[in-house]
Motif scaffolding. Sequence first.
Motif, PDB file in Angstrom:
ATOM      1  N   ARG A  16     -16.165  30.651   7.924  1.00 18.83           N
ATOM      2  CA  ARG A  16     -17.398  29.876   8.161  1.00 18.83           C
ATOM      3  C   ARG A  16     -17.916  30.131   9.571  1.00 18.83           C
ATOM      4  NH1 ARG A  16     -15.028  25.690   5.269  1.00 18.83           N
ATOM      5  NH2 ARG A  16     -14.676  24.420   7.124  1.00 18.83           N
ATOM      6  N   ARG A  17     -16.990  30.277  10.517  1.00 19.04           N
ATOM      7  CA  ARG A  17     -17.409  30.582  11.888  1.00 19.04           C
ATOM      8  C   ARG A  17     -18.080  31.968  11.950  1.00 19.04           C
ATOM      9  NH1 ARG A  17     -14.156  29.793  17.579  1.00 19.04           N
ATOM     10  NH2 ARG A  17     -15.685  30.885  18.858  1.00 19.04           N
ATOM     11  N   MET A  18     -17.497  32.947  11.273  1.00 23.16           N
ATOM     12  CA  MET A  18     -18.132  34.282  11.215  1.00 23.16           C
ATOM     13  C   MET A  18     -19.538  34.158  10.648  1.00 23.16           C
ATOM     14  SD  MET A  18     -15.238  36.753   9.589  1.00 23.16           S
ATOM     15  CE  MET A  18     -13.541  36.716  10.096  1.00 23.16           C
ATOM     16  N   ASP A  19     -19.659  33.388   9.582  1.00 21.53           N
ATOM     17  CA  ASP A  19     -20.957  33.201   8.922  1.00 21.53           C
ATOM     18  C   ASP A  19     -21.943  32.507   9.870  1.00 21.53           C
ATOM     19  OD1 ASP A  19     -22.769  33.236   6.820  1.00 21.53           O
ATOM     20  OD2 ASP A  19     -21.982  31.423   5.875  1.00 21.53           O
ATOM     21  N   GLY A  20     -21.497  31.410  10.460  1.00 23.91           N
ATOM     22  CA  GLY A  20     -22.372  30.592  11.304  1.00 23.91           C
ATOM     23  C   GLY A  20     -22.808  31.306  12.573  1.00 23.91           C
ATOM     24  N   GLU A  21     -21.972  32.219  13.078  1.00 26.53           N
ATOM     25  CA  GLU A  21     -22.275  32.870  14.360  1.00 26.53           C
ATOM     26  C   GLU A  21     -22.778  34.303  14.189  1.00 26.53           C
ATOM     27  OE1 GLU A  21     -19.168  32.224  17.244  1.00 26.53           O
ATOM     28  OE2 GLU A  21     -19.034  30.096  16.752  1.00 26.53           O
ATOM     29  N   GLY A  22     -23.170  34.649  12.968  1.00 25.33           N
ATOM     30  CA  GLY A  22     -23.867  35.922  12.756  1.00 25.33           C
ATOM     31  C   GLY A  22     -23.004  37.147  12.592  1.00 25.33           C
ATOM     32  N   PHE A  23     -21.713  36.953  12.269  1.00 21.26           N
ATOM     33  CA  PHE A  23     -20.839  38.121  12.093  1.00 21.26           C
ATOM     34  C   PHE A  23     -20.923  38.722  10.690  1.00 21.26           C
ATOM     35  CE2 PHE A  23     -19.024  36.086  15.773  1.00 21.26           C
ATOM     36  CZ  PHE A  23     -18.537  37.124  16.555  1.00 21.26           C
ATOM     37  N   LEU A  24     -21.518  37.977   9.753  1.00 25.72           N
ATOM     38  CA  LEU A  24     -21.579  38.471   8.373  1.00 25.72           C
ATOM     39  C   LEU A  24     -23.016  38.851   8.019  1.00 25.72           C
ATOM     40  CD1 LEU A  24     -19.317  35.854   6.490  1.00 25.72           C
ATOM     41  CD2 LEU A  24     -18.659  38.043   7.505  1.00 25.72           C
ATOM     42  N   PRO A  25     -23.212  40.023   7.437  1.00 27.35           N
ATOM     43  CA  PRO A  25     -24.569  40.433   7.071  1.00 27.35           C
ATOM     44  C   PRO A  25     -25.079  39.768   5.799  1.00 27.35           C
ATOM     45  CG  PRO A  25     -23.003  42.156   6.489  1.00 27.35           C
ATOM     46  CD  PRO A  25     -22.215  41.092   7.198  1.00 27.35           C
ATOM     47  N   VAL A  26     -24.173  39.147   5.048  1.00 26.44           N
ATOM     48  CA  VAL A  26     -24.592  38.384   3.860  1.00 26.44           C
ATOM     49  C   VAL A  26     -23.969  36.995   3.964  1.00 26.44           C
ATOM     50  CG1 VAL A  26     -24.836  40.393   2.332  1.00 26.44           C
ATOM     51  CG2 VAL A  26     -22.626  39.248   2.503  1.00 26.44           C
ATOM     52  N   PRO A  27     -24.621  35.983   3.344  1.00 26.36           N
ATOM     53  CA  PRO A  27     -24.048  34.637   3.441  1.00 26.36           C
ATOM     54  C   PRO A  27     -22.644  34.575   2.831  1.00 26.36           C
ATOM     55  CG  PRO A  27     -26.282  34.579   2.518  1.00 26.36           C
ATOM     56  CD  PRO A  27     -25.868  36.017   2.577  1.00 26.36           C
ATOM     57  N   ILE A  86      -4.733  26.040  -2.776  1.00 24.93           N
ATOM     58  CA  ILE A  86      -3.578  25.188  -3.107  1.00 24.93           C
ATOM     59  C   ILE A  86      -2.995  24.575  -1.829  1.00 24.93           C
ATOM     60  CG2 ILE A  86      -1.192  25.272  -3.928  1.00 24.93           C
ATOM     61  CD1 ILE A  86      -2.089  27.371  -5.986  1.00 24.93           C
ATOM     62  N   ALA A  87      -2.823  23.266  -1.860  1.00 25.41           N
ATOM     63  CA  ALA A  87      -2.222  22.525  -0.727  1.00 25.41           C
ATOM     64  C   ALA A  87      -2.956  22.786   0.588  1.00 25.41           C
ATOM     65  CB  ALA A  87      -0.732  22.870  -0.612  1.00 25.41           C
ATOM     66  N   GLY A  88      -4.239  23.091   0.502  1.00 22.81           N
ATOM     67  CA  GLY A  88      -5.019  23.334   1.723  1.00 22.81           C
ATOM     68  C   GLY A  88      -4.624  24.606   2.445  1.00 22.81           C
ATOM     69  N   PHE A  89      -3.894  25.513   1.739  1.00 26.54           N
ATOM     70  CA  PHE A  89      -3.356  26.706   2.395  1.00 26.54           C
ATOM     71  C   PHE A  89      -4.449  27.536   3.056  1.00 26.54           C
ATOM     72  CE2 PHE A  89      -1.904  31.144   2.382  1.00 26.54           C
ATOM     73  CZ  PHE A  89      -0.697  31.015   3.042  1.00 26.54           C
ATOM     74  N   TYR A  90      -5.640  27.568   2.443  1.00 28.46           N
ATOM     75  CA  TYR A  90      -6.708  28.422   2.990  1.00 28.46           C
ATOM     76  C   TYR A  90      -7.709  27.663   3.848  1.00 28.46           C
ATOM     77  CZ  TYR A  90      -4.922  32.504   0.586  1.00 28.46           C
ATOM     78  OH  TYR A  90      -4.125  33.554   0.200  1.00 28.46           O
ATOM     79  N   ASP A  91      -7.374  26.458   4.280  1.00 30.28           N
ATOM     80  CA  ASP A  91      -8.284  25.728   5.167  1.00 30.28           C
ATOM     81  C   ASP A  91      -8.558  26.541   6.438  1.00 30.28           C
ATOM     82  OD1 ASP A  91      -8.347  23.656   3.371  1.00 30.28           O
ATOM     83  OD2 ASP A  91      -7.094  22.288   4.555  1.00 30.28           O
ATOM     84  N   GLY A  92      -7.516  27.126   6.991  1.00 29.47           N
ATOM     85  CA  GLY A  92      -7.676  27.883   8.238  1.00 29.47           C
ATOM     86  C   GLY A  92      -8.538  29.121   8.057  1.00 29.47           C
ATOM     87  N   LEU A  93      -8.267  29.875   6.988  1.00 29.16           N
ATOM     88  CA  LEU A  93      -9.060  31.093   6.730  1.00 29.16           C
ATOM     89  C   LEU A  93     -10.516  30.720   6.433  1.00 29.16           C
ATOM     90  CD1 LEU A  93      -9.198  34.151   6.373  1.00 29.16           C
ATOM     91  CD2 LEU A  93      -8.492  33.848   3.984  1.00 29.16           C
ATOM     92  N   SER A  94     -10.709  29.630   5.682  1.00 25.40           N
ATOM     93  CA  SER A  94     -12.084  29.191   5.368  1.00 25.40           C
ATOM     94  C   SER A  94     -12.838  28.844   6.646  1.00 25.40           C
ATOM     95  CB  SER A  94     -12.073  27.951   4.471  1.00 25.40           C
ATOM     96  OG  SER A  94     -11.448  28.240   3.269  1.00 25.40           O
ATOM     97  N   LEU A  95     -12.142  28.171   7.551  1.00 24.34           N
ATOM     98  CA  LEU A  95     -12.771  27.791   8.820  1.00 24.34           C
ATOM     99  C   LEU A  95     -13.191  29.040   9.605  1.00 24.34           C
ATOM    100  CD1 LEU A  95     -13.339  25.293  10.611  1.00 24.34           C
ATOM    101  CD2 LEU A  95     -11.102  25.667  11.654  1.00 24.34           C
ATOM    102  N   GLN A  96     -12.296  30.028   9.640  1.00 25.81           N
ATOM    103  CA  GLN A  96     -12.604  31.266  10.365  1.00 25.81           C
ATOM    104  C   GLN A  96     -13.796  31.987   9.731  1.00 25.81           C
ATOM    105  OE1 GLN A  96     -10.816  32.326  13.224  1.00 25.81           O
ATOM    106  NE2 GLN A  96     -12.678  33.549  13.355  1.00 25.81           N
TER     107      GLN A  96
END
Length: 178
Positions: free
Chosen positions: A143-154, A131-141
Amino acid sequence: MQICVFLSAADLDDRYTAPAREFAKLIGAGGHTLVWGGSETGLMKVVADGVRASGGRLVGVSVEFMRSVARADADELVIAPDLATRKALLLARVDAIVVLPGGLGTLDEVTEILELRKHGLHAKPVVLLNIAGFYDGLSLQLRRMDGEGFLPVPLDDLLFVAPDGAAALAYLEGQCSS
Ligand SMILES: C/C(=C\CNc1ncnc2c1ncn2[C@@H]1O[C@H](COP(=O)(O)O)[C@@H](O)[C@H]1O)CO
């Protein structure tokens, strides 16, 4: 569906309350049950009122030290002894989880649910309602975890980010019928 909603206990402005009310209406009109923290405060109250007004069922899972702000007219009210038990009860009772804008309480709830899902300890769909882009920041973080190998699942296997309530429910209906 039994839908757990994590969301703010604070009083917020119309930017947040109007879309939250719309989502609540869809839950009730769809014949779903709201399972939530059980309080009569802030956005939690806005959504519970909206679900009730549109014919949905309310199941509150509160906690002993917040008993005084629990909604007395919920269809069912459970009082957990502590926050950890409450989170476990909330998860156990539902088919899916939707996260609306919130503060530290909401963040604590969503991270625990995602961590459990990451470890394969549940397979319930989790939606961030942005809602209102409230989670844009969390989503970005995330995605960075995902992209840089911090998550064991996609990341896409853990979470769906929905732009509005209709998209959130459409996703859950697809997931929960398959
Ligand atoms: C005790 C007071 C207000 C009531 N507060 C809460 N009531 C019920 N559930 C709560 C409350 N505060 C947090 N929660 C849980 O965390 C989420 C909201 O926290 P946030 O920090 O506002 O995001 C929510 O999903 C609840 O499950 C008077 O001080």
